[in-house]
Design a protein around this motif. Structure first.
Motif, PDB file in Angstrom:
ATOM      1  N   UNK A  80       0.834  -1.202   0.000  1.00 38.67           N
ATOM      2  CA  UNK A  80       0.000   0.000   0.000  1.00 38.67           C
ATOM      3  C   UNK A  80       0.868   1.251   0.000  1.00 38.67           C
ATOM      4  N   UNK A  81       1.713   1.387   1.013  1.00 37.18           N
ATOM      5  CA  UNK A  81       2.550   2.572   1.115  1.00 37.18           C
ATOM      6  C   UNK A  81       3.711   2.326   2.065  1.00 37.18           C
ATOM      7  N   UNK A  82       4.761   3.090   1.874  1.00 37.17           N
ATOM      8  CA  UNK A  82       5.913   3.086   2.783  1.00 37.17           C
ATOM      9  C   UNK A  82       6.292   4.535   3.016  1.00 37.17           C
ATOM     10  N   UNK A  83       6.422   4.887   4.278  1.00 41.86           N
ATOM     11  CA  UNK A  83       6.693   6.277   4.618  1.00 41.86           C
ATOM     12  C   UNK A  83       7.741   6.396   5.709  1.00 41.86           C
ATOM     13  N   UNK A  84       8.625   7.369   5.530  1.00 40.44           N
ATOM     14  CA  UNK A  84       9.566   7.730   6.587  1.00 40.44           C
ATOM     15  C   UNK A  84       8.753   8.495   7.624  1.00 40.44           C
ATOM     16  N   UNK A  85       8.759   8.026   8.859  1.00 38.93           N
ATOM     17  CA  UNK A  85       7.969   8.692   9.900  1.00 38.93           C
ATOM     18  C   UNK A  85       8.844   9.407  10.924  1.00 38.93           C
ATOM     19  N   UNK A  86      10.143   9.269  10.769  1.00 34.86           N
ATOM     20  CA  UNK A  86      11.091   9.988  11.621  1.00 34.86           C
ATOM     21  C   UNK A  86      11.444  11.282  10.890  1.00 34.86           C
ATOM     22  N   UNK A  87      10.804  12.387  11.273  1.00 31.94           N
ATOM     23  CA  UNK A  87      11.002  13.647  10.550  1.00 31.94           C
ATOM     24  C   UNK A  87      12.320  14.325  10.894  1.00 31.94           C
ATOM     25  N   UNK A  88      13.051  13.823  11.886  1.00 32.01           N
ATOM     26  CA  UNK A  88      14.329  14.428  12.262  1.00 32.01           C
ATOM     27  C   UNK A  88      15.483  13.783  11.481  1.00 32.01           C
ATOM     28  N   UNK A  89      15.658  12.463  11.627  1.00 34.40           N
ATOM     29  CA  UNK A  89      16.783  11.759  11.001  1.00 34.40           C
ATOM     30  C   UNK A  89      16.406  11.001   9.729  1.00 34.40           C
ATOM     31  N   UNK A  90      15.122  10.742   9.522  1.00 35.03           N
ATOM     32  CA  UNK A  90      14.685  10.013   8.344  1.00 35.03           C
ATOM     33  C   UNK A  90      15.086   8.555   8.331  1.00 35.03           C
ATOM     34  N   UNK A  91      15.166   7.909   9.519  1.00 35.83           N
ATOM     35  CA  UNK A  91      15.637   6.526   9.604  1.00 35.83           C
ATOM     36  C   UNK A  91      14.555   5.544  10.042  1.00 35.83           C
ATOM     37  N   UNK A  92      13.371   6.026  10.395  1.00 39.06           N
ATOM     38  CA  UNK A  92      12.276   5.157  10.815  1.00 39.06           C
ATOM     39  C   UNK A  92      11.232   5.098   9.709  1.00 39.06           C
TER      40      UNK A  92
END
Length: 183
Positions: free
Chosen positions: A49-61
């Motif tokens: 369906x979708x994949x999203x970066x949810x760590x808005x600080x480091x972009x690693x989650x």
């Protein structure tokens, strides 16, 4: 000498009977349906369906959603598997046991996702028909601290256990771009 004459015909008959039995066994063996050997296709439909970066600080989650529906109602729901393989931006494949490591976890949602996860709902609401009358579930796989740099692409190999035969699991590889989540 007469004993050799009597043993020899018995040996020929025995050899002939064993040969006929072997041929019959081979024919029966080959006529069995392939479903008794292995299962090539799962009894459910699973789509990315979708994949999203949810760590808005480091972009690693990253959170990855899959939509799982029944091919046959009696086979639903399948059993969640706790094994996943993944790679990030073309890196080496990592095998993980969900729940045994701190960086991979999984949650199953149904059409009531809006009341259970505002983030999840905002990510899937425009990509999945949540009012569909058919049985379905949304699997959310969370990946935490995957790399030292922001993530752009991933590949996941995953499959669920069959409800009616928990010894069968059909894995499939999914390759996708990871979008940035903007709240």
């Amino acid at each position: 000498m007469s004993t050799n004459k009597t043993r020899y015909p018995i040996a020929i008959k025995l050899r002939y009977s064993l040969m006929r039995f072997s041929v019959l066994l081979l024919i029966l063996w080959g006529s069995l349906p392939t479903s008794t050997w292995a299962q090539d296709a799962p009894s459910y439909n699973m789509r990315f369906v979708t994949a999203n970066v949810i760590d808005t600080v480091d972009g690693k989650d990253v959170i990855v959603f899959f939509h799982v529906s029944a091919a046959k109602a009696k086979d639903f729901p399948p059993v969640v598997s706790m094994r996943v393989m993944y790679s990030v931006d073309g890196s080496e494949v990592t095998k993980a046991s969900i729940g045994r490591t701190d960086n991979v976890s999984i949650i199953a949602f149904d059409r009531g996702i809006e009341g259970k996860s505002k983030l999840g709902y905002s990510l899937v609401k425009d990509k999945v028909d949540l009012n569909d009358k058919a049985d379905f579930m949304l699997l959310a796989i969370f990946f935490k601290d995957l790399t030292r740099k922001p993530i752009s692409d991933m590949a996941i190999t995953y499959g669920l256990w069959e409800k009616r035969n928990t010894e069968v699991r059909v894995e499939k590889e999914y390759k996708f771009h990871v979008e940035n989540y903007v709240p």
